[in-house]
Motif scaffolding. Structure first.
Motif, PDB file in Angstrom:
ATOM      1  N   PRO A 371       0.923  -1.340   0.029  1.00  0.00           N
ATOM      2  CA  PRO A 371      -0.181   0.109   0.102  1.00  0.00           C
ATOM      3  C   PRO A 371       0.874   1.347  -0.074  1.00  0.00           C
ATOM      4  O   PRO A 371       0.450   2.297  -0.732  1.00  0.00           O
ATOM      5  N   HIS A 420      -3.864  -6.669   1.993  1.00  0.00           N
ATOM      6  CA  HIS A 420      -4.358  -5.528   2.659  1.00  0.00           C
ATOM      7  C   HIS A 420      -5.540  -4.606   2.189  1.00  0.00           C
ATOM      8  O   HIS A 420      -5.536  -4.847   0.840  1.00  0.00           O
ATOM      9  N   THR A 422      -6.718  -1.150   2.787  1.00  0.00           N
ATOM     10  CA  THR A 422      -6.057   0.105   3.523  1.00  0.00           C
ATOM     11  C   THR A 422      -6.859   1.277   3.277  1.00  0.00           C
ATOM     12  O   THR A 422      -6.928   1.582   1.968  1.00  0.00           O
ATOM     13  N   GLU A 423      -7.226   2.158   4.248  1.00  0.00           N
ATOM     14  CA  GLU A 423      -7.669   3.318   3.985  1.00  0.00           C
ATOM     15  C   GLU A 423      -6.587   4.473   3.631  1.00  0.00           C
ATOM     16  O   GLU A 423      -5.458   4.303   4.504  1.00  0.00           O
ATOM     17  N   LEU A 434      -1.883   6.200   6.248  1.00  0.00           N
ATOM     18  CA  LEU A 434      -2.675   5.045   6.014  1.00  0.00           C
ATOM     19  C   LEU A 434      -3.052   4.420   7.273  1.00  0.00           C
ATOM     20  O   LEU A 434      -2.543   4.307   8.080  1.00  0.00           O
ATOM     21  N   GLN A 435      -4.261   3.716   6.993  1.00  0.00           N
ATOM     22  CA  GLN A 435      -4.781   2.930   8.193  1.00  0.00           C
ATOM     23  C   GLN A 435      -5.204   1.418   7.604  1.00  0.00           C
ATOM     24  O   GLN A 435      -6.085   1.385   6.676  1.00  0.00           O
ATOM     25  N   ASP A 436      -4.981   0.466   8.118  1.00  0.00           N
ATOM     26  CA  ASP A 436      -5.257  -0.803   7.666  1.00  0.00           C
ATOM     27  C   ASP A 436      -6.481  -1.343   8.263  1.00  0.00           C
ATOM     28  O   ASP A 436      -6.710  -0.862   9.399  1.00  0.00           O
ATOM     29  N   VAL A 439      -6.227  -7.095   7.277  1.00  0.00           N
ATOM     30  CA  VAL A 439      -4.622  -7.596   6.729  1.00  0.00           C
ATOM     31  C   VAL A 439      -4.711  -8.975   6.878  1.00  0.00           C
ATOM     32  O   VAL A 439      -5.381  -9.380   7.552  1.00  0.00           O
TER      33      VAL A 439
END
Length: 486
Positions: A371, A420, A422-423, A434-436, A439
């Motif tokens: 990501p 992933h 991911t945001e 980034l925020q997973d 996962v």
């Protein structure tokens, strides 16, 4: 004439009788009889050797005769049917009937009659060559084969179950392989020659084709075909394969309906196009979708789909229409969604502009290792546009345009998994955060057969774009983000 085996079997009782004689006779047997038997066997072997060589010679002669026959029949078919063989508008059933009739007439006029087995073999090979793609045609029909790699006329490899294996088939020569490549690319209006020795094309079923010919290919022309299944894989198929979890599928469904901008990333052969097809299947049927690709691969079943395909330059080096041109033009076509098969150059800038100018819900794919690398690649491709934009401005565009990254990887065992979800949150200083959301859990290890045992798990974090989805009247069950179970 008796064979070597028959003579040895007749000699065996004599040898056994001699072994049963009295001890005082043993020396004479050892010195007289057994050397005689050994000599007799050797004489028989010498007698049989020319016969074996003769059989091998006859087999080679028969093979050469069949090859000559195939070449002559091929030439006769080309003479009688001519351009009909390469006419894209020709009905395939009609063409098949004509080819088989000419083939029957030519084989029937041979001076030396063919055996039933030879006739069947010659008919099948010539039919595959004329109507299909020569020796690789059986592998194109095999649903278990996912990729075909031809490394010159004498070397063909297949991918089955994620593993590569060599197969004992070959093209007759380099000219035979070149004819096959020309047949593939000419049907979609493309060409490959010394002035343009690389080509991307597709088969009628959407399978991706790449060809490279000499002088770039040193050991003969190279043909790579990545097959697509006749029936596109669905989310349920990916769940069954273990590439996706049910909760992740439900979440991605909501994200697509909620008009989030999504980037599907991963390495070559990781399954990005398959995942792109699955995500696209979640788009409501009442929206206008414009797809943009180098070679048309995306398979959508919605009612309102407009498909665009780039075009290479002609023989004078003019007339090329690239992905970037098509993305620009698509903005004038009143799209609800823009789907780009692969972003690999300056078209990234135009894709970001589309995502930032009201065309929410757009989807594209990017080659990357993860990501974070996906964002870096997008930044690099935007710089390729030559606009001299400051890096912070580019990152602000990326953070504003892209909502979600779905990263996919191909594991050592050949399986493909989404690793992933991911945001893409916001800018903090000069860095995009980034925020997973989901996962892949690698802690489960591998089973006895080397297959990965892990799966996608929730991180327990709720993405911030849920509010944007709510504006599109799409809500998500909070339990999707619970950490218990998979």
């Amino acid at each position: 004439m008796s064979t070597l085996g028959d003579r040895l079997r007749r000699a065996q009782p004599v040898a056994e009788g001699l072994d049963g004689q009295a001890a005082d006779d043993a020396p004479s047997v050892a010195t007289e009889e057994r050397p005689t038997l050994g000599k007799r066997a050797a004489d028989v072997a010498v007698d049989e050797a020319p016969s074996a060589a003769k059989r091998l010679s006859m087999g080679a002669g028969q093979k050469d005769r069949l090859e000559d026959l195939k070449a002559s029949v091929h030439q006769e078919l080309l003479k009688q049917l001519g351009p009909q063989l390469y006419d894209a508008n020709m009905d395939q059933e009609d063409l098949s009937g004509r080819v088989r009739q000419v083939l029957k007439d030519v084989l029937g006029s041979q001076e030396k009659p063919l055996s039933s087995g030879d006739r069947t073999q010659v008919t099948l090979e010539i039919t595959d060559d004329i109507l299909g793609y020569g020796p690789i045609e059986p592998f194109l029909r095999d649903p278990d084969v996912t990729e075909i790699m031809v490394n010159g006329p004498d070397s063909i490899f297949l991918e089955k179950g994620g593993k590569l294996t060599a197969v004992p088939v070959r093209f007759t020569d380099e000219a035979h392989l070149r004819r096959t490549i020309d047949k593939i690319v000419s049907r979609i209006g493309r060409r490959v020659d010394e002035s343009s020795p690389m080509v991307d094309a597709r088969l009628p079923d959407g399978s991706r084709v790449n060809g490279v010919i000499p002088p770039l290919a040193l050991d003969g022309s190279i043909l790579t075909i990545r097959k697509f299944s006749a029936d596109p894989l669905t989310a349920k198929d990916l769940i069954r394969f273990g590439s996706l979890s049910e909760r992740t599928a439900d979440f991605l469904d909501a994200c697509v309906r909620g008009r989030l901008n999504i980037v599907v990333s991963g390495s070559t052969g990781a399954g990005k196009t398959t995942t792109l097809n699955v995500l696209s299947s979640f788009i409501p049927s009442d929206e206008r979708i414009v797809t943009i690709e180098d070679a048309a691969e995306i398979q959508l079943h919605q009612d309102h789909v407009v498909r665009l395909e780039s075009r290479p330059a002609n023989i004078e080096g003019k007339g090329a229409i690239d992905i970037r041109d098509l993305v620009k033009n698509s903005l004038r076509m009143r799209p609800d969604r823009i789907i780009v098969g692969e972003v690999r150059d300056a078209s990234a800038l135009d894709m970001l502009q589309a995502m930032n100018t009201g065309h929410d819900g757009s989807i594209c794919t990017v080659h990357s290792n993860g990501p974070r690398d996906t964002l870096s690649r997008i930044e690099t491709m935007v710089l390729m546009a030559g606009m001299d934009l400051p890096m912070r401005a580019i990152r602000e565009q990326v953070a504003s345009a892209v909502d979600l990254i779905v990263h996919q990887a191909r594991f050592k065992d050949g399986s493909r998994h989404i690793t992933h979800v991911t945001e893409v949150e916001r800018m903090e200083g000069d860095v995009i955060t980034l925020q997973d959301v989901f996962v892949y859990d690698h802690s489960a290890g591998f089973d006895a057969n080397g297959r990965a045992r892990g799966g996608l798990i929730s991180t327990g974090l709720r993405p911030k774009f849920l509010e944007k989805m709510a504006h599109a009247n799409v809500t998500v069950d909070p339990m999707l983000f619970a950490m218990d179970g998979r």
